[in-house]
Design a protein around this motif. Sequence first.
Motif, PDB file in Angstrom:
ATOM      1  N   UNK A  74      40.927  68.067  64.915  1.00  0.00           N
ATOM      2  CA  UNK A  74      39.714  68.854  64.700  1.00  0.00           C
ATOM      3  C   UNK A  74      39.266  68.729  63.253  1.00  0.00           C
ATOM      4  N   UNK A  77      33.406  72.629  60.807  1.00  0.00           N
ATOM      5  CA  UNK A  77      32.081  72.596  61.419  1.00  0.00           C
ATOM      6  C   UNK A  77      31.026  72.063  60.452  1.00  0.00           C
ATOM      7  N   UNK A  93      30.343  66.698  72.314  1.00  0.00           N
ATOM      8  CA  UNK A  93      31.091  67.458  71.300  1.00  0.00           C
ATOM      9  C   UNK A  93      31.806  68.658  71.902  1.00  0.00           C
ATOM     10  N   UNK A  94      32.840  69.114  71.230  1.00  0.00           N
ATOM     11  CA  UNK A  94      33.570  70.308  71.644  1.00  0.00           C
ATOM     12  C   UNK A  94      33.793  71.237  70.457  1.00  0.00           C
ATOM     13  N   UNK A  95      33.184  72.427  70.511  1.00  0.00           N
ATOM     14  CA  UNK A  95      33.389  73.419  69.451  1.00  0.00           C
ATOM     15  C   UNK A  95      34.503  74.371  69.891  1.00  0.00           C
ATOM     16  N   UNK A  96      35.252  74.866  68.906  1.00  0.00           N
ATOM     17  CA  UNK A  96      36.398  75.734  69.199  1.00  0.00           C
ATOM     18  C   UNK A  96      36.006  77.179  68.917  1.00  0.00           C
ATOM     19  N   UNK A  97      36.249  78.031  69.902  1.00  0.00           N
ATOM     20  CA  UNK A  97      35.846  79.437  69.806  1.00  0.00           C
ATOM     21  C   UNK A  97      37.077  80.325  69.960  1.00  0.00           C
ATOM     22  N   UNK A  98      37.066  81.450  69.243  1.00  0.00           N
ATOM     23  CA  UNK A  98      38.229  82.341  69.258  1.00  0.00           C
ATOM     24  C   UNK A  98      37.798  83.793  69.428  1.00  0.00           C
ATOM     25  N   UNK A 123      34.330  85.151  73.080  1.00  0.00           N
ATOM     26  CA  UNK A 123      34.823  84.245  72.037  1.00  0.00           C
ATOM     27  C   UNK A 123      33.728  83.975  71.003  1.00  0.00           C
ATOM     28  N   UNK A 125      32.519  81.460  67.523  1.00  0.00           N
ATOM     29  CA  UNK A 125      32.792  80.150  66.929  1.00  0.00           C
ATOM     30  C   UNK A 125      33.778  80.292  65.766  1.00  0.00           C
ATOM     31  N   UNK A 126      34.739  79.387  65.714  1.00  0.00           N
ATOM     32  CA  UNK A 126      35.808  79.485  64.717  1.00  0.00           C
ATOM     33  C   UNK A 126      35.525  78.659  63.472  1.00  0.00           C
ATOM     34  N   UNK A 127      34.428  77.879  63.482  1.00  0.00           N
ATOM     35  CA  UNK A 127      34.151  77.008  62.334  1.00  0.00           C
ATOM     36  C   UNK A 127      34.913  75.703  62.391  1.00  0.00           C
ATOM     37  N   UNK A 128      35.513  75.415  63.550  1.00  0.00           N
ATOM     38  CA  UNK A 128      36.290  74.184  63.715  1.00  0.00           C
ATOM     39  C   UNK A 128      35.791  73.476  64.976  1.00  0.00           C
ATOM     40  N   UNK A 130      36.263  69.886  67.533  1.00  0.00           N
ATOM     41  CA  UNK A 130      37.183  68.794  67.862  1.00  0.00           C
ATOM     42  C   UNK A 130      36.664  67.471  67.309  1.00  0.00           C
TER      43      UNK A 130
END
Lengths: 317, 317
Positions: A74, A77, A93-98, A123, A125-128, A130
């Motif tokens: 990863x 962002x 694209x794949x964004x990572x959410x927490x 969730x 967005x985590x700012x990260x 993939x």
Amino acid sequence: MDANLSRGEAPAGGSAYAPAFLDALVGAGLLVPTGVQGLYGRSAVFEAVGDGLNGAITALGADQLAEVLRFPPAMGQRDFETSEYLQSFPQLAGTIHSFCGDERGHRRLLARLQDGEDWTDQQQPSGVVLTPAACYPIYPVMARRGPLPEAGKVVDVLSYCFRHEPSLEPTRMQLFRQREYVCLGSPERIVAFRQLWMERGQQLARALQLPLEVDVANDPFFGRGGKIVADSQREQKLKFELLIPVNDGAPPTACMSFNYHMDHFGALWDIRQADGGVAHTGCVGFGIERLVLALLRHHGLDPARWPSGVRATLGSA
Amino acid sequence: MDANLSRGEAPAGGSAYAPAFLDALVGAGLLVPTGVQGLYGRSAVFEAVGDGLNGAITALGADQLAEVLRFPPAMGQRDFETSEYLQSFPQLAGTIHSFCGDERGHRRLLARLQDGEDWTDQQQPSGVVLTPAACYPIYPVMARRGPLPEAGKVVDVLSYCFRHEPSLEPTRMQLFRQREYVCLGSPERIVAFRQLWMERGQQLARALQLPLEVDVANDPFFGRGGKIVADSQREQKLKFELLIPVNDGAPPTACMSFNYHMDHFGALWDIRQADGGVAHTGCVGFGIERLVLALLRHHGLDPARWPSGVRATLGSA
């Protein structure tokens, strides 16, 4: 403009393609299904072939004096946004959410889960994001270091990459490994680098006794506007692919790609040559899973019984 | 109930902790910053130490006759939900979201990006979740295979894992590698397996000439209710950690963990022993990055100058 391995298969989820090869791979225990299309576990045998390929690629590139860098799968962002990947390939694209809530929010999340509702709207967005191609994380790193050395630079990367394209074709995974050599420097340096690696890529595929063709290609740019960009990319011969037949009754699969980005990434991140000019970049990308699959397809599902020349190339003779 | 390496550092983003060790690692080029806390590139030197550790762990476990399985760093959402990770650690999970819209949606996404607004609300859940601990993908796979062999089973896994806990401490990364041996079988088998690996873990740390202590521990269960679960976990001695001092002025860092899950995963996925009883499971987890960092902290930033016994253990003598 990246190391996309784009050409050669039916559209995701599409048509009447019968994944007999996938069945055989699963039956032999080489790939382990997870219930999600394009997401598989790998057996020890599968991994050993991949390790052998990486060793062969390292040996082939020993004279490049490349800086080895390994990034997790990863990137930040902000760097991802700068790359303009969203302009060209938003669908992949794949964004990572927490979950960032409190105990009340947690109760809400669990209630949705229990009721079979979508809980992922809790969730954030985590700012990260993939990694979409193994070379993406290196451009901001190189920019921060200041101007390139006089002779330019080669970087050696390897990473799991994500592309959101569920498919039954074993050659089209959602998470797969790309090995790349990336060259940064003058246009002449990049053009010579790409020519060298187009020859070496064919040399490797021949040593592995795989049938191959090399052809001009384009990345899967999104939408109608993307078609124009793709046509321009082909016209300027910015991307070539090394294609090997892998899937039954389908066009051959891109297992390596040879890319000239011109000053695309250099300009986006302000990477400079030693003389102050904007750096040009290019890369050769090896699709590790696709090459393993090509070997399994052409030499059989038991690597112990592959031709001795192939085994020697993989360091397993 | 998993191979969390939980104990030993200040809270994420917290307090007056000065990351002098992080500065030294970055200065020496061992870690490469990406602009995101807990997300770093690794140098060739860093990776070689990690490879050496994995080799030592493989050698230490040769008699386990483990099945080697390697999964990509994500798993299916349904399996993730079944694992009950969301009940215990919602704050650490990472779901993967993708753009599934048309050209109009793409224009909206790009407009938000251009205006500096949040564009990630255009993303939809992809059905894929980042792997929270290396052993999670194997339980559904084992369940699908039917009852375990008479003597139970050991599986060898290694994966990048994600935890959403941005931190300046180099020992607390958002993406890091866990190597694990996972044992499935009778309660007696798991208890003996864990005892064996608590001894072998200490043996490995001593061979690496690292100061260590082993202590009972708990995972970072979420919320006030989580405190009760954590207390119960400690009381039942379900989790032990091997701790090594790494960060300045901070408690020691959990670099290995030794876990007995009782029938938690066996019951969730209906994994059966040969005699039909619900399988118990346990695992030993090695935090690859944390062990590399412990070695760098105690033996210096240049592995070529580490004590010969340490180098021999890592296969680099």
